[in-house]
Design an enzyme around this catalytic site. Sequence first.
Site: not given
Length: 164
Positions: A122, A140
């Site tokens: 991330d 995401d």
Amino acid sequence: MSKQTNALSWLLLSAFIIVADQVSKWLVLQHFQLHESLPVIAGFLNWTLAYNEGAAFSFLSDAGGWQRWFFTALAVIVSTILVVWLSRTNRTDWRTAVPLALIIGGAIGNVIDRIRFGHVVDFIDVHYGTWSWPAFNIADSAISVGAVMLIVFGLFASKPATAR
């Protein structure tokens, strides 16, 4: 539905999401150390390298390792179901096809990370003052946008005219 009219061609959008996701993660991994941060929009958006061993918002991230394979299997199963759904959807039904393709691309993008690294990479860090959203990535984002689109289009879908 014949093969010529189904929505499987929308998987090209999934492929685009997978490539964009993996290239962006590769770039971040090449230029950042874990937890290193670079402000993009001061006080609001940073690029910050983080690893997520769990699901959304680091759910079950400290579960001991089994979650890696659980979330991998879950994403593969859901993606398979969504591909079947696409195969039964008319190619021109973009209100169904686009959200499904986004979710498939995002799910597979994160599966690649889980298999390669044992965690999801991330790097998008949104914050304001003392508030901070958990770091996320392009995959995401695609999953979230696709899910919202499915819900919105499902709620506001035009109903077929009834016979009078």
